[in-house]
Design a protein around this motif. Structure first.
Motif, PDB file in Angstrom:
ATOM      1  N   VAL A 352     -20.945   3.237  -3.824  1.00 49.52           N
ATOM      2  CA  VAL A 352     -20.050   3.206  -2.662  1.00 49.52           C
ATOM      3  C   VAL A 352     -19.273   1.890  -2.664  1.00 49.52           C
ATOM      4  O   VAL A 352     -18.055   1.865  -2.487  1.00 49.52           O
ATOM      5  N   ASP A 353     -19.999   0.782  -2.865  1.00 47.75           N
ATOM      6  CA  ASP A 353     -19.352  -0.538  -2.900  1.00 47.75           C
ATOM      7  C   ASP A 353     -18.304  -0.601  -4.014  1.00 47.75           C
ATOM      8  O   ASP A 353     -17.198  -1.113  -3.821  1.00 47.75           O
ATOM      9  N   GLU A 355     -16.602   1.825  -5.484  1.00 49.31           N
ATOM     10  CA  GLU A 355     -15.422   2.654  -5.211  1.00 49.31           C
ATOM     11  C   GLU A 355     -14.487   1.996  -4.193  1.00 49.31           C
ATOM     12  O   GLU A 355     -13.278   2.191  -4.238  1.00 49.31           O
ATOM     13  N   CYS A 356     -15.066   1.220  -3.298  1.00 53.99           N
ATOM     14  CA  CYS A 356     -14.246   0.553  -2.272  1.00 53.99           C
ATOM     15  C   CYS A 356     -13.289  -0.478  -2.876  1.00 53.99           C
ATOM     16  O   CYS A 356     -12.318  -0.885  -2.224  1.00 53.99           O
ATOM     17  N   TRP A 357     -13.564  -0.913  -4.103  1.00 58.49           N
ATOM     18  CA  TRP A 357     -12.690  -1.895  -4.772  1.00 58.49           C
ATOM     19  C   TRP A 357     -11.440  -1.252  -5.364  1.00 58.49           C
ATOM     20  O   TRP A 357     -10.473  -1.929  -5.674  1.00 58.49           O
ATOM     21  N   ASP A 363     -13.312   9.731  -1.297  1.00 57.12           N
ATOM     22  CA  ASP A 363     -14.689  10.209  -1.128  1.00 57.12           C
ATOM     23  C   ASP A 363     -15.041  11.184  -2.243  1.00 57.12           C
ATOM     24  O   ASP A 363     -16.179  11.218  -2.722  1.00 57.12           O
ATOM     25  N   TRP A 407     -17.089   8.144   3.844  1.00 54.66           N
ATOM     26  CA  TRP A 407     -18.092   7.142   3.450  1.00 54.66           C
ATOM     27  C   TRP A 407     -17.445   5.829   3.015  1.00 54.66           C
ATOM     28  O   TRP A 407     -17.926   4.760   3.376  1.00 54.66           O
ATOM     29  N   LEU A 408     -16.369   5.908   2.236  1.00 50.23           N
ATOM     30  CA  LEU A 408     -15.727   4.672   1.765  1.00 50.23           C
ATOM     31  C   LEU A 408     -15.183   3.887   2.947  1.00 50.23           C
ATOM     32  O   LEU A 408     -15.324   2.659   3.020  1.00 50.23           O
ATOM     33  N   MET A 409     -14.571   4.582   3.895  1.00 47.58           N
ATOM     34  CA  MET A 409     -13.998   3.915   5.065  1.00 47.58           C
ATOM     35  C   MET A 409     -15.095   3.324   5.937  1.00 47.58           C
ATOM     36  O   MET A 409     -14.980   2.208   6.446  1.00 47.58           O
ATOM     37  N   ASN A 411     -17.997   2.333   4.943  1.00 45.32           N
ATOM     38  CA  ASN A 411     -18.595   1.204   4.227  1.00 45.32           C
ATOM     39  C   ASN A 411     -17.713  -0.043   4.320  1.00 45.32           C
ATOM     40  O   ASN A 411     -18.192  -1.150   4.534  1.00 45.32           O
ATOM     41  N   MET A 412     -16.391   0.137   4.185  1.00 45.46           N
ATOM     42  CA  MET A 412     -15.468  -1.007   4.275  1.00 45.46           C
ATOM     43  C   MET A 412     -15.323  -1.490   5.713  1.00 45.46           C
ATOM     44  O   MET A 412     -15.215  -2.688   5.963  1.00 45.46           O
TER      45      MET A 412
END
Length: 425
Positions: A352-353, A355-357, A363, A407-409, A411-412
């Motif tokens: 998850v971390d 992918e946020c980059w 998702d 999930w990405l949103m 997490n960020m």
């Protein structure tokens, strides 16, 4: 709750020596009032952190660790509360037959007409952020509960002025969701045709309405050494609104916990020992589960593993050291594979971390990476084409089906820094 009540009762019922007579300390409160404040901390936290779910009408939507300090004589010398994982997503929307936090209903139903007018409060059904409107819970009288919450806050030493500020913040966090934006044709710019709601929010939070709307619609961003204004689409503004609504309530909740700790902390009487009480939501298995459930279930995996290790392994080793006749029992159910799947490098949290980059990550791309990395993992279940879930995990409590939407949103958890600066000023 019952454990804290028991400990406070036992400590308060001990025979009082001359050194423990109910006398005022330097803070102006008697020692008896410390036990009383400890008991009143729970109703406050329940009002602001509990909600009705489909499985529990008074479900804790946060975790807490309560540390109760005792002096050498066995009297309560102070306490401290740490909180974890407030489910702030509940602020902006709720599932069918669920409610947001109790305090919203208590305030909307329990406050007088005059006070609601001062706080610019409306009927529950008028708020976008209250998906189910004024959903009532059988057996819970929100009006009575509001009186009890206010009384508990007074016992805790929270002033009328601070309480008014709390109600203003709650009203504003609800009102954010009622700001209606439109998309300008042929441009990337959103507009706010009617700023009536924005005026109410600005009034409640003590900021200028022009600053508030400009920060949402045309925030200043840093490009190199200079600042430029950037047009925001309707979708971007609505996301920023939801994010600031969640963040506002979360910061209020943390402030309340800090304020409770200030009342319970007795630095002049250091505890010789303490009893710790951990209270978190158990494993959660809904029809479809999100990022919040993964966090809760991951925490429970770690706790269950600690419990198993302490009670089943270390305890039996202690029996052997003491020479007790004991046949070693293997209780099985090692939770480490599930924990590794979640927390190890290239595990779920790490992916998850990662992918946020990536700016173009979605998702869906996260789920694809997850399946590629863990398709053969014994605790990972790939969803078939019929399923509404994206993947499943075999937890200690059973199989849990997860949807990776947002999930990405989550997490960020990004915030509009322009709004944050105005609110902090």
């Amino acid at each position: 709750k019952k454990v804290i009540q028991y400990l406070a009762y036992v400590a308060a019922s001990k025979p009082k020596s001359s050194s423990h007579l109910p006398a005022s300390n330097e803070g102006g409160l008697s020692f008896g009032e410390l036990e009383q404040q400890l008991l009143k901390a729970n109703p406050i936290l329940e009002a602001f952190g509990n909600a009705k779910t489909v499985k529990n009408d008074n479900s804790s939507r946060f975790g807490k660790f309560v540390r109760i300090n005792f002096d050498a004589s066995g009297y309560i010398a102070g306490a401290n509360i740490e909180t974890y994982l407030l489910e702030k997503a509940r602020i902006i929307r709720q599932a069918p037959d669920e409610r947001t936090f109790h305090i919203f209903y208590q305030l909307l139903l329990g406050a007088s007409k005059e006070f609601k007018s001062q706080m610019l409060l409306e009927d529950a059904k008028n708020y976008t952020f209250m998906t189910m409107g004024g959903l009532r819970v059988p057996g819970i009288d929100d009006i009575e509960e509001f009186t009890a919450t206010q009384n508990a806050m007074k016992v805790m030493g929270i002033s009328d002025e601070d309480m008014t500020s709390i109600w203003r913040v709650i009203s504003a966090s609800l009102m954010f969701g009622n700001m209606e934006f439109k998309q300008e044709r042929n441009t990337d710019q959103a507009t706010l045709p009617d700023n009536t709601v924005a005026q109410k929010v600005a009034h409640l939070l003590g900021i200028q309405v022009t600053d508030l709307t400009k920060a949402f619609l045309k925030p200043r961003i840093k490009v190199g050494r200079d600042y430029v204004t950037k047009a925001q689409t309707k979708e971007q503004v609505e996301f920023a609104i939801e994010a600031i609504g969640k963040a506002t309530y979360e910061r209020l909740f943390k402030w309340i916990v800090t304020r409770i700790n200030r009342s319970l902390d007795r630095t002049k009487r250091q505890g010789a020992s303490f009893i710790g009480i951990l209270d978190i939501a158990g494993f959660e298995i809904f029809e479809l589960n999100s990022f919040e459930q993964l966090c809760i279930n991951y925490t429970n995996e770690k706790l269950q593993q600690l419990f198993n290790h302490t009670m089943f392994i270390l305890e039996q080793e202690e029996y052997q050291r003491e020479g007790i006749e004991w046949k070693f029992i293997d209780f099985g159910l090692d939770l480490q594979p599930t924990i590794d799947l979640i927390e190890k490098p290239m595990g779920i949290m790490a992916l998850v971390d990662e992918e946020c980059w990536f700016p173009k990550a979605t998702d869906k791309s996260f789920v694809e990476k997850l399946v590629t990395s863990h398709a053969v993992h014994p605790k990972f279940v790939k969803s078939d084409f019929k399923s509404t879930a994206d993947f499943s995990i075999l937890h200690y409590a059973g199989q849990v089906n997860y949807s990776a939407a947002q999930w990405l949103m989550k997490n960020m958890d990004p915030l509009n820094e322009n709004i944050v600066q105005y609110l902090q000023a």
